[in-house]
Every structure is written in structure tokens, then in C-alpha cells.
Design a protein around this motif. Structure first.
Motif, PDB file in Angstrom:
ATOM      1  N   UNK A 115       0.842  -1.205   0.000  1.00  0.00           N
ATOM      2  CA  UNK A 115       0.000   0.000   0.000  1.00  0.00           C
ATOM      3  C   UNK A 115       0.871   1.246   0.000  1.00  0.00           C
ATOM      4  N   UNK A 116       0.274   2.356  -0.424  1.00  0.00           N
ATOM      5  CA  UNK A 116       1.006   3.620  -0.307  1.00  0.00           C
ATOM      6  C   UNK A 116       0.745   4.201   1.074  1.00  0.00           C
ATOM      7  N   UNK A 117       1.740   4.909   1.615  1.00  0.00           N
ATOM      8  CA  UNK A 117       1.587   5.504   2.945  1.00  0.00           C
ATOM      9  C   UNK A 117       1.787   7.019   2.870  1.00  0.00           C
ATOM     10  N   UNK A 118       1.190   7.705   3.834  1.00  0.00           N
ATOM     11  CA  UNK A 118       1.272   9.164   3.841  1.00  0.00           C
ATOM     12  C   UNK A 118       1.058   9.680   5.262  1.00  0.00           C
ATOM     13  N   UNK A 119       1.560  10.893   5.517  1.00  0.00           N
ATOM     14  CA  UNK A 119       1.313  11.511   6.828  1.00  0.00           C
ATOM     15  C   UNK A 119      -0.113  12.049   6.905  1.00  0.00           C
ATOM     16  N   UNK A 120      -0.725  12.253   5.729  1.00  0.00           N
ATOM     17  CA  UNK A 120      -2.108  12.749   5.712  1.00  0.00           C
ATOM     18  C   UNK A 120      -3.040  11.565   5.955  1.00  0.00           C
ATOM     19  N   UNK A 121      -3.981  11.760   6.882  1.00  0.00           N
ATOM     20  CA  UNK A 121      -4.890  10.671   7.241  1.00  0.00           C
ATOM     21  C   UNK A 121      -5.720  10.207   6.045  1.00  0.00           C
ATOM     22  N   UNK A 122      -6.199   8.982   6.128  1.00  0.00           N
ATOM     23  CA  UNK A 122      -7.070   8.363   5.119  1.00  0.00           C
ATOM     24  C   UNK A 122      -6.368   8.196   3.768  1.00  0.00           C
ATOM     25  N   UNK A 123      -5.085   7.818   3.821  1.00  0.00           N
ATOM     26  CA  UNK A 123      -4.367   7.515   2.581  1.00  0.00           C
ATOM     27  C   UNK A 123      -4.934   6.213   1.972  1.00  0.00           C
ATOM     28  N   UNK A 124      -5.222   5.234   2.852  1.00  0.00           N
ATOM     29  CA  UNK A 124      -5.846   3.992   2.372  1.00  0.00           C
ATOM     30  C   UNK A 124      -7.356   4.182   2.426  1.00  0.00           C
ATOM     31  N   UNK A 125      -7.985   4.177   1.263  1.00  0.00           N
ATOM     32  CA  UNK A 125      -9.436   4.424   1.234  1.00  0.00           C
ATOM     33  C   UNK A 125     -10.185   3.250   0.605  1.00  0.00           C
ATOM     34  N   UNK A 126      -9.423   2.216   0.269  1.00  0.00           N
ATOM     35  CA  UNK A 126     -10.033   1.002  -0.272  1.00  0.00           C
ATOM     36  C   UNK A 126      -9.411  -0.200   0.434  1.00  0.00           C
ATOM     37  N   UNK A 127     -10.180  -1.275   0.512  1.00  0.00           N
ATOM     38  CA  UNK A 127      -9.640  -2.514   1.085  1.00  0.00           C
ATOM     39  C   UNK A 127      -8.559  -3.046   0.140  1.00  0.00           C
ATOM     40  N   UNK A 128      -7.390  -3.342   0.685  1.00  0.00           N
ATOM     41  CA  UNK A 128      -6.290  -3.888  -0.122  1.00  0.00           C
ATOM     42  C   UNK A 128      -6.018  -5.318   0.357  1.00  0.00           C
ATOM     43  N   UNK A 129      -5.889  -6.228  -0.590  1.00  0.00           N
ATOM     44  CA  UNK A 129      -5.659  -7.633  -0.207  1.00  0.00           C
ATOM     45  C   UNK A 129      -4.392  -8.154  -0.869  1.00  0.00           C
ATOM     46  N   UNK A 130      -3.561  -8.784  -0.087  1.00  0.00           N
ATOM     47  CA  UNK A 130      -2.388  -9.479  -0.626  1.00  0.00           C
ATOM     48  C   UNK A 130      -2.562 -10.963  -0.308  1.00  0.00           C
ATOM     49  N   UNK A 131      -2.748 -11.738  -1.374  1.00  0.00           N
ATOM     50  CA  UNK A 131      -2.993 -13.171  -1.192  1.00  0.00           C
ATOM     51  C   UNK A 131      -1.681 -13.913  -0.939  1.00  0.00           C
ATOM     52  N   UNK A 132      -1.808 -15.062  -0.328  1.00  0.00           N
ATOM     53  CA  UNK A 132      -0.696 -16.007  -0.169  1.00  0.00           C
ATOM     54  C   UNK A 132       0.573 -15.389   0.440  1.00  0.00           C
ATOM     55  N   UNK A 133       0.423 -14.774   1.575  1.00  0.00           N
ATOM     56  CA  UNK A 133       1.606 -14.295   2.294  1.00  0.00           C
ATOM     57  C   UNK A 133       2.049 -15.456   3.180  1.00  0.00           C
ATOM     58  N   UNK A 134       3.285 -15.895   2.966  1.00  0.00           N
ATOM     59  CA  UNK A 134       3.793 -17.052   3.697  1.00  0.00           C
ATOM     60  C   UNK A 134       4.900 -16.609   4.635  1.00  0.00           C
ATOM     61  N   UNK A 135       4.681 -16.821   5.947  1.00  0.00           N
ATOM     62  CA  UNK A 135       5.728 -16.415   6.892  1.00  0.00           C
ATOM     63  C   UNK A 135       6.248 -17.659   7.635  1.00  0.00           C
ATOM     64  N   UNK A 136       7.485 -17.552   8.124  1.00  0.00           N
ATOM     65  CA  UNK A 136       8.103 -18.679   8.854  1.00  0.00           C
ATOM     66  C   UNK A 136       8.590 -18.165  10.197  1.00  0.00           C
TER      67      UNK A 136
END
Lengths: 212, 135
Positions: A53-74
């Protein structure tokens, strides 16, 4: 409707024949500017080598649901966990386009952002039911007793969704994890700096415990 | 001038969730601060946020919301049982809910047994009053 009823029933019984364990939806929730997208980017950078996602100091930078599929952590023991990471718009009770004007935006741009932000809040709330586990990202330099935080966490509890609290921005001097711990004593709190990756290993261990 | 409107629990108790929220929002949109006896259900609180967002416009900028609720950790088991019975019979009227229009209330701070309301200096009501004074 029957499927939804059965899903809720199986969820309560910790059994879900409709989905594989590898399709866990892990949501990032919280107030605006708490660092949800920064944390989402940190997770994606660490495990997929790309930002989400993009980030910003201004509030409400994320205004849509963002999905990242298949994140695999160990984890350190070599155990693996795969999930879909869902970055949500920050939940707020007020959105004033004039606040965006003060941050240097033009009037039409500010009004558009405000309108999109209100829709984003509604979407975040609607998506609560789709989550298998939620990470609530709070700014550890701010007062955690806001009603938005209490309402989000209370609703997750009512829906039986496992919750992990992240006290973000621990790199800042004003950061105070203890206040968050005393505000929500029934939840595990992990302090991180999503921006600099501080204590991020502890965070991943907590995610394993959350989705065990 | 700031107007507070007290809503006793019996006034909202017979209403459905949607009507409760509409009633509270109507008062807030009229630029009054609601002081309600008791609290909304958890799902009603989230519905209140959702409906508020649907109604945001250049005139209505949202709400400030706060709930004061007694800490049940300090209660004895007997008190908890009595409280649970009273809630079943009379509804959950413990606590206090404050909802203010964002144009009037800048923020509400809770700490956790104290509530502080910070008002907007440039709220429409203040502006009207100061404009009248100038005349």
C-alpha cells in the motif's frame, strides 16, 4: 443464509469445512494514521519482497480494502503460516474535507478524498465479518481510550475473532505501550516500529500465536 | 451556546436499533450534544459509525462519541449477579453515552472515569453568536 449460519456455527466450534487453513484472512484494523499500511508494507517486504500500500502523513491515505494473497511467513522453529493480508481504511467517526485543505490539498481533491474516506470506513466495517483474525494497529504515542478503538475491539470480541494489539511507532519518544496494555488488559500487546522494523520478530511470533 | 440533550434510557428502550440510531443522529445533526443514560449495544455502536459515514456532507462532518462505563473488575460476584439480573429485567442502563457533532465538539477525552469535552471555537453556533456581537 444457511451457509452463513453453518459458517458461524463452525467458527464457534473452531472448525471450518468451507475453507482451508491456508486461506486465513488476517485483517489490519485501527484508527487512521496508526500505521496499518506501513505494517502491511513491512510484512510484504519481509516475505514477498514487494510493497502493498502507499503511505502518507495525511490521514485516510488507504481508502479502499487492499488484499495481498498467499503471504507465507516462517518462524524461528521453521513453522510456516500462509494467510491473505487485508489492509483496511482507518475507522473514524468524523471526516472533514477542510482538514485535508489544511494539509495543502485543493478543494475538489479534498472533497473527493473525504468522500472516498467515508466509503472506506463503511467498507472496513462491512469486512469485519470476513476476517479470521485481526491485528489492531494503534499509535503508541496517542491516547488509546478513544471510543473508536473500544468499539472496534468490542465488536471483534463479540464476533469471536482473535485479536492481537500492535502498539506501533515505538521508535518515537512519546511512545507508551503500558497505557495500551492497561486500556485493554485482556489482549496481548506487541510493540513494534513498522517503519524501521524494530521488534518485528516478536510481532511475527505473536501472529503465529494469534492464528494457531 | 452549547445545547445538551439528555436521553433517559426509557426513551430509547422500546425502539429498534435502527430507530435508536436515527433518533440520536437526528439530535446530533441539529447540533446538540446527546447525553444518554446507558449505552448502545456493541453492534449498534458500529452501526452508528457506519450510518454517520453515510450521512457525511460538507455540512455534517461526523460525530464525537464516548461511553463511560463502570469498571466491573471492582465489583463483587454478588454485585455482578445482581447487575446481570437488573440488565435482563430493565436493560443495560449503567454508564453514560455522549455523542456530539464534530462541528461543535473537537474531541472527547476519557481517562477512564473522567470525561473532557474540547469544543471547536469555530463551530457554526459560535460563529453566529460572534457575528451578532459585532453588529
Amino acid at each position: 443464509m444457511v451457509k452463513k449460519f453453518l459458517q458461524n456455527l463452525f467458527k464457534k466450534l473452531k472448525f471450518n469445512p468451507f475453507g482451508r487453513r491456508s486461506h486465513i484472512k488476517l485483517g489490519l484494523y485501527g484508527p487512521p494514521n496508526g500505521g496499518k499500511s506501513t505494517l502491511a508494507n513491512r510484512i510484504c517486504q519481509d516475505w514477498l519482497g514487494e510493497e502493498m500500500s502507499s503511505v502518507s502523513h495525511i490521514a485516510h491515505e488507504t481508502r479502499e480494502i487492499m488484499i495481498k494473497e498467499q503471504v507465507n511467513i516462517k518462524n524461528k522453529k521453521g513453522k510456516e503460516l500462509t494467510f491473505s493480508l487485508v489492509d483496511t481504511p482507518g475507522i473514524a467517526t468524523r471526516i472533514d474535507y477542510e482538514d485535508f485543505l489544511k494539509r495543502g490539498m485543493k478543494k475538489t481533491q479534498a472533497k473527493k478524498r473525504a468522500k472516498e474516506a467515508t466509503k472506506g470506513v463503511i467498507d472496513s466495517i462491512k469486512w469485519l465479518d470476513n476476517m479470521d483474525a485481526v491485528i489492531v494497529v494503534l499509535d503508541s504515542t496517542k491516547d488509546p481510550y478513544s471510543q473508536v478503538n473500544i468499539t472496534i475491539i468490542g465488536n471483534l470480541q463479540a464476533r469471536d475473532i482473535p485479536v492481537l494489539l500492535v502498539a506501533n511507532k515505538i521508535d518515537l519518544k512519546r511512545s507508551n505501550i503500558e497505557v495500551i496494555e492497561s486500556a485493554f488488559p485482556q489482549y496481548s500487546v506487541v510493540g513494534v516500529s513498522a517503519k524501521y522494523g524494530k521488534q518485528i520478530e516478536d510481532f511475527y511470533e505473536s501472529v503465529f500465536k494469534l492464528v494457531k | 451556546m452549547v445545547t445538551f440533550r439528555f436521553i433517559p434510557y426509557h426513551e430509547i428502550q422500546p425502539l429498534s436499533s435502527a430507530k435508536r440510531i436515527n433518533k440520536l443522529l437526528k439530535i446530533v445533526k441539529d447540533e446538540s450534544i446527546v447525553v444518554m443514560e446507558g449505552r448502545l449495544k456493541r453492534e449498534e455502536e458500529v452501526d452508528l459509525i457506519e450510518i454517520t459515514m453515510e450521512e457525511i456532507s460538507p455540512k455534517f462532518k461526523g460525530i464525537e462519541l464516548s461511553v463511560v462505563y463502570p469498571d466491573k473488575k471492582d465489583q463483587s460476584n454478588m454485585q455482578r449477579v445482581r447487575g446481570a439480573f437488573a440488565n435482563v429485567l430493565l436493560g443495560d442502563r449503567t454508564g453514560l453515552t455522549i455523542i456530539g457533532p464534530a462541528s461543535v465538539v473537537k474531541k472527547i477525552e476519557k481517562n477512564p472515569n473522567k470525561i473532557e469535552l474540547f469544543m471547536n471555537d469555530n463551530s457554526p453556533r459560535y460563529r453566529k453568536k460572534s457575528a451578532r456581537k459585532k453588529k
